[in-house]
Each structure stands twice: as C-alpha cells, then as structure tokens.
Design an enzyme around this catalytic site. Structure first.
Site, mmCIF file in Angstrom:
data_model
loop_
_atom_site.group_PDB
_atom_site.id
_atom_site.type_symbol
_atom_site.label_atom_id
_atom_site.label_comp_id
_atom_site.label_asym_id
_atom_site.label_seq_id
_atom_site.Cartn_x
_atom_site.Cartn_y
_atom_site.Cartn_z
ATOM 1 N N PRO A 195 -35.757 -2.345 -12.643
ATOM 2 C CA PRO A 195 -37.001 -2.939 -12.141
ATOM 3 C C PRO A 195 -38.026 -3.166 -13.254
ATOM 4 O O PRO A 195 -38.704 -4.187 -13.278
ATOM 5 C CB PRO A 195 -37.510 -1.918 -11.126
ATOM 6 C CG PRO A 195 -36.311 -1.150 -10.708
ATOM 7 C CD PRO A 195 -35.427 -1.104 -11.920
ATOM 8 N N VAL A 239 -35.532 4.063 -7.897
ATOM 9 C CA VAL A 239 -35.688 4.605 -9.256
ATOM 10 C C VAL A 239 -37.112 4.449 -9.761
ATOM 11 O O VAL A 239 -37.400 4.763 -10.910
ATOM 12 C CB VAL A 239 -34.705 3.931 -10.242
ATOM 13 C CG1 VAL A 239 -33.267 4.268 -9.885
ATOM 14 C CG2 VAL A 239 -34.915 2.434 -10.300
ATOM 15 N N LEU A 286 -40.442 2.506 -11.110
ATOM 16 C CA LEU A 286 -40.602 1.357 -12.020
ATOM 17 C C LEU A 286 -39.947 1.730 -13.349
ATOM 18 O O LEU A 286 -40.585 1.888 -14.386
ATOM 19 C CB LEU A 286 -42.080 1.025 -12.186
ATOM 20 C CG LEU A 286 -42.437 -0.367 -12.698
ATOM 21 C CD1 LEU A 286 -41.718 -1.452 -11.910
ATOM 22 C CD2 LEU A 286 -43.924 -0.601 -12.627
ATOM 23 N N HIS A 287 -38.639 1.948 -13.286
ATOM 24 C CA HIS A 287 -37.849 2.343 -14.442
ATOM 25 C C HIS A 287 -36.643 1.433 -14.561
ATOM 26 O O HIS A 287 -36.295 0.714 -13.636
ATOM 27 C CB HIS A 287 -37.363 3.792 -14.292
ATOM 28 C CG HIS A 287 -38.482 4.772 -14.277
ATOM 29 N ND1 HIS A 287 -39.027 5.280 -15.417
ATOM 30 C CD2 HIS A 287 -39.174 5.332 -13.256
ATOM 31 C CE1 HIS A 287 -40.003 6.120 -15.108
ATOM 32 N NE2 HIS A 287 -40.122 6.154 -13.789
ATOM 33 N N ALA A 288 -35.981 1.482 -15.702
ATOM 34 C CA ALA A 288 -34.730 0.785 -15.961
ATOM 35 C C ALA A 288 -34.750 -0.680 -15.503
ATOM 36 O O ALA A 288 -35.544 -1.469 -15.992
ATOM 37 C CB ALA A 288 -33.566 1.549 -15.368
#
Length: 87
Positions: A18, A12, A14-16
């Site tokens: 992480p 994903v 560097l989103h949500a």
C-alpha cells in the site's frame, strides 16, 4: 491547502505494497504532499518518500491526514485517499 482524513483499511496498514502504491502515485504529482497521523502526533512526512511513510508505522484502523496544495490537488488527494483507505 487541501487535505483528507483517511482511515487506513489495509490489514498491513500503510506499509509495503500500500505504501509503494501510494508513493508511486504521489511521485507523479508536481506538488508537495505530506502525510501525518491524525492522532498521536507523528508526522508530517514527505508523501513521496516510501521510507518516511513506512516510518510513521500506520496500522490498520488508524487515521492519517494527507495534505497537498496546488492545481489539481483535490483530485490527487481523492486518489491518494482511495489508495490509503476509506475517507
């Protein structure tokens, strides 16, 4: 100023999750932390702001530069690099 170039490993980017894990660790540090895309000119942004990091729109396989300065910055950068991906 110390820095690490990291290739983002998470599917994903560097989103949500992480990004949240990264910011939670960064918030524990007393020093300023910045994150920028290594190629493409986006950033640097505040490494303690989940909204700023998510706005970078870093995807899997892209490289970011994480920077920090101060006592303990090298160890912190190693930890943040491990969270973000592979150095």
């Amino acid at each position: 100023m110390g820095e690490r170039k990291v290739t983002v490993a998470a599917e994903v980017g560097l989103h949500a999750r992480p990004a949240a894990t990264f910011v939670q660790r960064a918030m524990k540090a007393t020093m300023d932390i910045t994150v920028a895309k290594a190629y493409g000119g986006a950033g640097p942004v505040n490494g303690k702001s989940i909204l700023a990091i998510m706005a970078l729109d870093v995807r899997q396989g892209e490289t970011v530069v994480i920077s920090a300065e101060g006592e303990g910055s090298e160890e912190l950068l190693d930890e943040l690099a491990e969270i973000a991906g592979t150095p």
